[in-house]
Design a protein around this motif. Structure first.
Motif, PDB file in Angstrom:
ATOM      1  N   THR A 167       2.757  -1.606  -7.316  1.00 26.37           N
ATOM      2  CA  THR A 167       1.640  -1.100  -6.519  1.00 26.37           C
ATOM      3  C   THR A 167       0.302  -1.503  -7.129  1.00 26.37           C
ATOM      4  O   THR A 167      -0.616  -1.934  -6.419  1.00 26.37           O
ATOM      5  N   ILE A 191      -2.481  -3.784  -5.118  1.00 26.08           N
ATOM      6  CA  ILE A 191      -3.875  -3.370  -4.927  1.00 26.08           C
ATOM      7  C   ILE A 191      -4.810  -4.391  -5.550  1.00 26.08           C
ATOM      8  O   ILE A 191      -5.834  -4.776  -4.963  1.00 26.08           O
ATOM      9  N   PRO A 237      -3.945   3.851  -4.888  1.00 29.06           N
ATOM     10  CA  PRO A 237      -2.643   3.762  -4.223  1.00 29.06           C
ATOM     11  C   PRO A 237      -2.641   4.586  -2.940  1.00 29.06           C
ATOM     12  O   PRO A 237      -3.317   5.622  -2.847  1.00 29.06           O
ATOM     13  N   ALA A 238      -1.888   4.155  -1.973  1.00 32.72           N
ATOM     14  CA  ALA A 238      -1.794   4.913  -0.720  1.00 32.72           C
ATOM     15  C   ALA A 238      -1.089   6.248  -0.924  1.00 32.72           C
ATOM     16  O   ALA A 238      -1.337   7.201  -0.186  1.00 32.72           O
ATOM     17  N   THR A 285      -6.030  -0.315  -0.606  1.00 30.74           N
ATOM     18  CA  THR A 285      -4.752   0.150  -1.127  1.00 30.74           C
ATOM     19  C   THR A 285      -3.804  -1.036  -1.207  1.00 30.74           C
ATOM     20  O   THR A 285      -4.179  -2.181  -0.889  1.00 30.74           O
TER      21      THR A 285
END
Length: 425
Positions: free
Chosen positions: A200, A204, A358-359, A388
């Protein structure tokens, strides 16, 4: 003028403290660990001590109990997070730059200032090392070393002189005559706690790198995501750094040839990372340190075209408002310099204010939310992009409805339907 005392052993901070004193403590890698430990010990016997601190690293803060001492801070990172959870700290809800104004105008005047400094130069001047900030400004305002004891007037400066603290390039310095007492140490400097980069983080970071052009001036901060962004910028060229805080990603930019050459390739307020980072900022003429108010001043930003400030957050709502401080009723973040650097993008000839997060939270909750659960750290009008792992939401020139839809599109897929149902505009 009283000459400063020096001792390598047998030093007692308690000899310099009085009941009801307010003590200002250096932060990050410049936090004076031995003085912090002695301060907390002394608070058990000296009544009503108030400590004002920032980015703390020493585990001795975990020993604070029942207001001994009272701790006031702008940040709940590191060892202060547990104190925040137990109600042992008072939050100072000020922009980072405002602390400089408070100490320079005299609106806030500490009684005692605790610092960690490098050894002096041949003329008796100490650099402020890895942190040139509001604590440095408060110390520099002290005209000459005061005597200790009940009859003292004005603040006094107590310093750990650490052989491992780098002397950095800055116009902000402290003469030995301004120090009331000091002792020497050679303890290693603290670094930032590290975690492994995740997929992640890398996703991003790639999205952030896609909107940064060659030749930009950047603000990244520290932490895993900042490290990932630095690595994602490896193919860029002539990047300049104008950042309140720099980490080891600065070494990466230099190693890959992404960092600009020449004077002021990097201007920072603090450095926090590995011993290699501290060696780097001490050796290179391209690295200069200054307080956040100087770093974001209009004349300093005139050559930044564009200036791209990237900051993290805990939540962003569907208007683009940012919460970087509170989740679930607990203060776990910081107001810090986020607003200072975002608004600096409006002063530069061109700029982008980017929130990267992060989402999903570590527990799987959405961090793109219909309504913030904490305070508004940054206004919707101060944000240009939210990024994100799912993409880039460009909010520039958008209506409220367009903002909401673009933000929903970069939320985690499983949360998007609920966000659409909850949207209010």
């Amino acid at each position: 003028m009283t000459a400063p005392t020096h001792a390598s052993s047998g030093f007692s901070l308690a000899d310099y403290l009085r009941p009801h004193d307010t003590v200002l403590v250096g932060q990050a890698a410049a936090e004076p660990h031995e003085l912090v430990a002695q301060l907390i010990d002394a608070s058990q016997q000296i009544a009503n001590l108030t400590v004002v601190c920032g980015y703390a690293l020493s585990d001795d803060w975990k020993r604070v109990t029942r207001g001994k001492p009272r701790v006031a801070t702008y940040s709940a990172h590191g060892p202060l997070r547990g104190l925040a959870r137990s109600g042992e700290i008072d939050i100072l809800p000020n922009h980072y730059s405002h602390f400089e104004r408070l100490v320079t105008t005299g609106a806030f005047q500490p009684d005692v200032i605790l610092l960690q400094l490098p050894p002096p130069d041949p003329d008796g001047y100490h650099s402020f090392g890895t942190s040139v900030d509001y604590v440095a400004k408060a110390a520099q305002a002290v005209p000459a070393a005061a005597t200790a004891g009940s009859d003292r007037r004005g603040p006094i400066v107590i310093a750990e002189i650490n052989e491992n603290m780098p002397s950095t390039r800055t116009k902000w310095r402290l003469h030995h005559s301004q120090i009331t007492a000091s002792f020497t140490t050679d303890r290693p400097l603290e670094g930032t706690p590290a975690r492994a980069l995740s997929d992640t983080d890398h996703a991003i970071a790639r999205n952030v790198a896609s909107v940064v052009p060659d030749g930009a001036s950047i603000q990244l901060g520290i932490g895993a995501l900042a490290t990932a962004i630095g690595r994602a910028l490896r193919e860029h060229r002539e990047l300049r750094v104008r950042s309140g805080l720099v980490g080891d990603w600065l070494l990466d930019l230099d190693a890959w040839g992404a960092l600009a050459s020449g004077e002021d390739a990097c201007v920072a307020g603090m450095a926090l990372g590995s011993p290699e980072l501290y060696d780097f900022v001490a050796r290179h003429d391209r690295i200069r340190f200054m307080p956040i108010t100087d770093l974001t001043a209009s004349e300093a930003l005139a050559s930044c075209d564009p200036y791209i400030a990237v900051n993290s957050a805990l939540e962003v709502d569907l208007l683009g408002q940012v919460n970087a401080e509170v989740v679930g009723g607990q203060y776990i973040g910081a107001l810090g310099s986020q607003v200072d650097t975002f608004r600096a993008t409006r002063i530069a000839p061109s700029g982008l204010a980017i929130v990267a997060l992060p989402a999903r939270s570590p527990k799987g909750a959405t961090q793109i939310v219909s309504a913030l659960s904490g305070p508004v750290t940054s206004l919707q009008s101060d944000i240009d992009m939210v990024i994100t792992e799912y993409g880039v939401a460009d909010l520039q020139g958008t209506t409220a409805a367009e903002r909401a839809e673009r933000l929903i599109e970069i939320a985690a897929p499983e949360h998007r339907d609920a966000l659409r149902e909850a949207r209010r505009f």
